[in-house]
Design an enzyme around this catalytic site. Structure first.
Site, PDB file in Angstrom:
ATOM      1  N   HIS A 156       0.031  -1.431   3.652  1.00 31.85           N
ATOM      2  CA  HIS A 156       1.054  -2.221   3.085  1.00 31.85           C
ATOM      3  C   HIS A 156       0.803  -3.488   3.844  1.00 31.85           C
ATOM      4  CE1 HIS A 156       2.751   1.625   2.590  1.00 31.85           C
ATOM      5  NE2 HIS A 156       3.447   1.239   1.709  1.00 31.85           N
ATOM      6  N   HIS A 186       6.735   8.029   2.137  1.00 27.72           N
ATOM      7  CA  HIS A 186       6.317   7.191   3.122  1.00 27.72           C
ATOM      8  C   HIS A 186       7.241   5.855   3.345  1.00 27.72           C
ATOM      9  CE1 HIS A 186       3.088   4.995   0.729  1.00 27.72           C
ATOM     10  NE2 HIS A 186       3.968   4.370   0.656  1.00 27.72           N
ATOM     11  N   GLU A 211       2.353   4.492  -6.994  1.00 24.64           N
ATOM     12  CA  GLU A 211       1.597   4.738  -5.654  1.00 24.64           C
ATOM     13  C   GLU A 211       1.538   6.359  -5.566  1.00 24.64           C
ATOM     14  OE1 GLU A 211       3.891   2.892  -2.681  1.00 24.64           O
ATOM     15  OE2 GLU A 211       5.487   4.667  -2.409  1.00 24.64           O
ATOM     16  N   HIS A 231      11.034   4.416  -7.471  1.00 26.05           N
ATOM     17  CA  HIS A 231      11.498   3.308  -7.103  1.00 26.05           C
ATOM     18  C   HIS A 231      10.686   1.963  -7.745  1.00 26.05           C
ATOM     19  CE1 HIS A 231       7.995   3.622  -4.515  1.00 26.05           C
ATOM     20  NE2 HIS A 231       8.232   2.799  -3.829  1.00 26.05           N
TER      21      HIS A 231
END
Length: 410
Positions: free
Chosen positions: A59, A12, A240, A193
């Site tokens: 977020h 995402h 995540e 990441h």
């Protein structure tokens, strides 16, 4: 009966949406990413699901750290897209499915998942970044969404195993919904990441390949990993992928990956995959439920009692908000000075306005107002809670106090 017809795992990354909006689909730097989503769009076009159930994270756009839930489910009839600081993306709002959302909420809480319930909160790139690549949306989306937010920002996070179990509970909830619906489960996030600290820019594509293999073949091995394990292998923000684990739990024990693509351009290995289920590889489908919340069975037999549930909360959201805003001195002053203007600000219906004007305390509760916001309005009207209690019973305050053990304590 509702049926889960497959799953999608997707990154995402916000730049996916930004590149899409800037029409960079044929740009050599972005084409490998967009090509990977074409089979997903074709699969959804073929399957024609009624609803996408999204496991995603917010977020800090609709939720903030003053109250950041571990698990939260959206029950609104429609969801807008969030402004994340540079203006809203050029995407239309998307329909929710209030009936299924209520049912899933009831089922999950009864299975002891402590869900926060949210309305009127827009969806950020955790949902909308990949959504536009998968579903056509001009002038409107072809189906609805049921968003379930999972905390992956502020430790302690739910464990990978807990998310896997949440997915299993979601499957039972969806399968027990009596309406015919085709549902696709979407898990978002990752892959490798890290975007903070001296380790910023870390990736491990070999681990990503291993994760995708284990996801199909040995999900329990992934469910057993700690957050530190995931961070060590994939980078801090790759944790995540626990949202993929929620999606995996909602599918059958055996699945087949029919499409997979991942592309590492700058900081995140952006992945998308389609998973179809191997029928008969899990427990039999859950039978449909005539009542979503078994804990309330028989409450209708208790005279003069009205359960404030998600259905009433959705129905009376603006009216409840009208009373809740009496915490604000400026709004209280507006109510006293110009009641119609206050009604207009909250977009109350004529029925709702009439209930307020008549101060129909019982009618307001029956309509779907929580007493704990209603009492704030009573303060402005110079009424005590005891006076409101008496009104709801159809009595004078004096008669009501006669029923109390120590009436002089009032």
């Amino acid at each position: 009966m509702a049926k889960i017809i497959g799953g999608i795992g997707t990154s995402h990354v916000p730049t996916i949406g930004l590149a899409y909006d800037r029409k960079r689909q044929d740009d050599p730097a972005w084409a490998p990413l967009f090509e990977g989503y074409k089979p997903v769009a074709a699969w959804l076009e073929e399957k024609q699901p009624d609803l996408l159930l999204f496991f995603y994270n917010d977020h800090a756009n609709s939720f903030f750290f003053d109250c950041y839930p571990t698990f939260a489910i959206g029950v609104s009839p429609e969801f807008d897209m969030a402004d994340e600081g540079a203006g809203k993306r050029p995407l239309p709002g998307i329909l929710g499915h209030a009936a299924l959302a209520r049912h899933v909420t009831d089922c999950l809480v009864n299975e002891e998942f402590d869900m926060a319930v949210f309305q009127d909160r827009p969806l950020d790139h955790g949902c909308n970044s990949p959504l536009g690549l998968m579903w056509p949306h001009e002038p409107a989306w072809p189906g609805a969404i049921l968003p379930i937010a999972i905390n992956v920002l502020q430790y302690p996070l739910p464990t990978a195993k807990r998310c896997y179990k949440l997915g299993q509970a979601v499957r039972r909830a969806v399968e027990s919904f009596p309406e015919d619906l085709k549902v696709v489960i979407v898990g978002t996030g990752g892959l490798s990441h890290q975007i903070h600290g001296e380790r910023t820019g870390f990736n491990d594509v070999e681990w990503d390949e291993e994760f995708l293999r284990l996801f199909v073949e040995e999900p329990q091995a992934l469910a057993a990993m700690t957050h530190a394990d995931l961070v060590r292998r994939g980078g801090a923000e790759s944790v995540e992928v626990i949202m993929w684990m929620a999606m995996r739990g909602a599918l059958t024990e055996q699945i087949a990956c029919i499409h997979q693509n991942h592309y590492l351009a700058t900081t995140t290995n952006m992945a998308v995959a389609i998973y179809e289920q191997v029928e008969g590889s899990g427990p039999p489908p859950s039978p449909p439920k005539a009542r979503s919340n078994e804990q309330l069975a028989g409450i209708e037999e208790i005279d003069g009692t009205y359960a404030f549930d998600v259905e009433h909360s959705v129905k009376a959201l603006n009216l409840n908000r009208f009373f809740w805003r009496h915490r604000e001195p400026a709004f209280r002053e507006l109510v006293v000075r110009d009641l119609d203007a206050a009604f207009g600000e909250l977009r109350l219906s004529e029925e709702e306005r009439d209930l307020v004007r008549r101060q129909d305390w019982l009618g307001l509760v029956q309509y779907g107002v929580s007493f704990f916001v209603l009492e704030k309005f009573a303060r402005v009207q110079k009424m005590s809670n005891l006076q409101v209690y008496a009104k709801m019973r159809g009595e004078t305050l004096e008669d009501f106090l006669k029923t109390r053990r120590v009436p002089e304590s009032a």
